[in-house]
Design an enzyme around this catalytic site. Structure first.
Site: not given
Length: 558
Positions: A200, A367, A371
């Site tokens: 990723d 938040h 990832h």
């Protein structure tokens, strides 16, 4: 000839991304070894600004259709739209089994039910640590952390070697639900010798580590403490079950009731409750209709729309279009997400609207990303020790950033492959090379139509959106070929007709003169008459207005 050539190197493993590279979204990758193909993920992307009227964009799977007898199944890493959203559309042509973890499968089954595909589709729920055999492949599911529960990395075993696909991940040592990422298993697989790592790249430009999801819980505690006397709205991604869990935990601590609004949020929460992926204290969750029985300081409403989507619940509340709730002075709205690239304008618009209504809007520090940042990416590379690095999931700049990380860890530049969607990467222990391409592209979904809107239609829509349309209607006598009625001009989106009588009348006379000139010369061919109408009217309108509306001549015979 091309097919023969592709099959001649039978012993190599082919990695074929059919979408998801050089963009965020539409993730789908095929792995082929001889007569076996497995497909990892099958996602959609959302339309760009210039895709007028388009609802969704799904990948072109022509390659899979052409090799349908070799496709053994879809193996899904997690339940986000950019990884599962295209399944209901693709399964119509490629009806093979789906393998996924528990919550991921629950969300997929919601989609299949909507599309009446449940009975036709084989499904198997896979546990972490379990392997499935698909043709020449064996696929092992490895526990990872992400912004949705039950995310998995995949170890794909083939006769050519092992490929590890991380899926979307981060390293979270203190996850809200379930266990931390199984780093031990990554290390064990790394010791066996890994041919390629597909990792990723979303946060590959960001240094350091991604904070734990649990840190957001502390932020909510602080925010709820600071806004004790107001009604609280929290906008977040529907699929972020861990975030919803933390909001509910904090609400419970402060004696508040929670309601959930937004169709996707309600659906995913129902699935999570059913599968026990979320723990809700008794009498905390109430129906939105019952909220009016509680004072404002006891209410929390979790809603969709954190990306400024025009029809999502938050937008409708902000614009007084929601049937049950209006946001106003004395309300606090917390945005618990960052804008996805490209959504900044929409999010800002909603924030401005909410502030105008007198609401207190909080859009910072509530938040954390799902990832991995640079240090976590380095950790995975160090545990896996891959021979080849294939960055995935991200725009070109993200893939490039990960390539630099791989290089800094000692992987040779020649062994790092930044692919484009459609490239066929042939990998073996001896070498890896891009050996050809397969057809890829974007299929546009508009309403019930899949793929029936292409570039030409989009170009027409753009044209209509920019300059409008003028329709010229006329009637010709079948026997004599004379003009018996018209030309009449109707316009939409060009000028406001009531205030432009003179312009429209002058345009009508200009077309009339040109048509009469054609008919006087004995020209009655409809094609020629339509072309003349377009040319003459187009020139006239351009001279008068410097606009080029779409011109549509309609000829009728009487």
């Amino acid at each position: 000839m091309k097919k023969k050539k592709e099959n001649s190197n039978a012993s190599g493993l082919k990695i074929i991304p059919l979408g998801g590279l050089e963009q965020i979204g539409m993730n789908i990758t095929a792995f082929q070894y001889e007569d076996s193909i497995i497909v990892v993920d099958c996602g959609l992307s959302f339309p760009a600004d210039d895709m007028l009227g388009i609802d969704l964009v799904i990948p072109d799977v022509t390659y899979l259709k052409d090799n349908i007898d070799k496709v053994k199944g879809f193996v899904i890493t997690h339940g986000h739209e950019d990884h599962i959203g295209a399944l209901p559309y693709v399964l119509r042509d490629i009806n093979v089994p789906i393998y996924a973890t528990r919550l991921t499968m629950g969300i997929i089954e919601n989609k299949l039910t909507e599309h009446n595909l449940m009975k036709k589709t084989k499904r198997k729920v896979v546990k972490f640590g379990q392997s499935i055999n698909l043709g020449d492949f064996r696929v092992e599911f490895i526990k990872t952390n992400h912004s949705i529960v039950d995310a998995a990395a995949l170890a794909i075993y083939s006769p050519a070697g092992i490929v590890v696909h991380t899926g979307d991940f981060k390293v979270d040592y203190t996850p809200v639900y379930g266990d931390a990422i199984d780093l031990q298993r990554f290390a064990e697989i790394g010791k066996k010798g890994v041919l390629a790592l597909m990792c990723d790249s979303t946060n590959a430009e960001r240094p350091g580590f991604t904070p734990s999801e649990k840190t957001v819980g502390k932020t909510f505690d602080t925010l709820f403490e600071e806004h004790k006397n107001t009604r609280i709205f929290v906008a977040t991604f529907a699929s972020n079950v861990d975030r919803v869990q933390q909001i509910i935990n904090t609400a419970y601590k402060f004696g508040r009731k929670v309601a959930v609004e937004g169709r996707s949020m309600v659906n995913i929460l129902d699935t999570a409750i059913k599968l026990e992926c979320i723990n809700i204290p008794e009498n905390t969750l109430v129906d939105l209709d019952q909220m009016k029985n509680y004072p404002d300081e006891q209410q929390v409403i979790i809603t969709t729309g954190s990306q400024g989507e025009s029809m999502a619940a938050l937008s409708r509340m902000a614009n007084n279009m929601h049937r049950k709730i209006t946001i106003g002075a004395g309300d606090t709205v917390i945005f618990s997400s960052n804008p996805i690239p490209g959504n900044e304008k929409s999010v800002t618009k909603i924030i401005n609207e909410l502030l105008r209504k007198g609401a207190d809007v909080i859009f910072q520090d509530a938040h954390v990303s799902g990832h991995a940042c640079q240090e976590e990416i380095k950790l995975i590379y160090t545990l896996i020790h891959p021979k080849y690095a294939v960055p995935v999931h991200g725009e070109y700049k993200h893939l490039k950033a990960q390539a630099k990380i791989a290089e800094s860890l000692g992987i040779s530049k020649d062994n790092i492959f930044i692919l484009s969607s459609g490239d066929v990467l042939e990998v073996s222990e001896e070498q890896a090379k891009v050996a050809g391409r397969v057809p890829v592209g974007a299929i546009l979904v508009d309403g019930l139509g899949v793929g029936d809107v292409g570039n030409v239609v989009l170009r027409d829509r753009q044209h209509l959106a920019e300059d409008g349309i003028m329709i010229v209607v006329m009637s010709l006598d079948r026997a004599s070929g004379e003009l018996v009625a018209g030309p009449d001009i109707v316009s939409r989106g060009f000028v406001y007709v009531k205030e432009s009588d003179e312009l429209i009348e002058e345009a009508r006379r200009t077309v009339d003169d040109a048509l009469q000139a054609c008919l006087d010369k004995g020209i009655t061919d409809w094609g020629k008459l339509k072309t003349t109408t377009k040319d003459v009217l187009g020139d006239y309108v351009w001279k008068k207005t410097k606009r080029r509306p779409m011109i549509l001549p309609i000829i009728m015979e009487v």
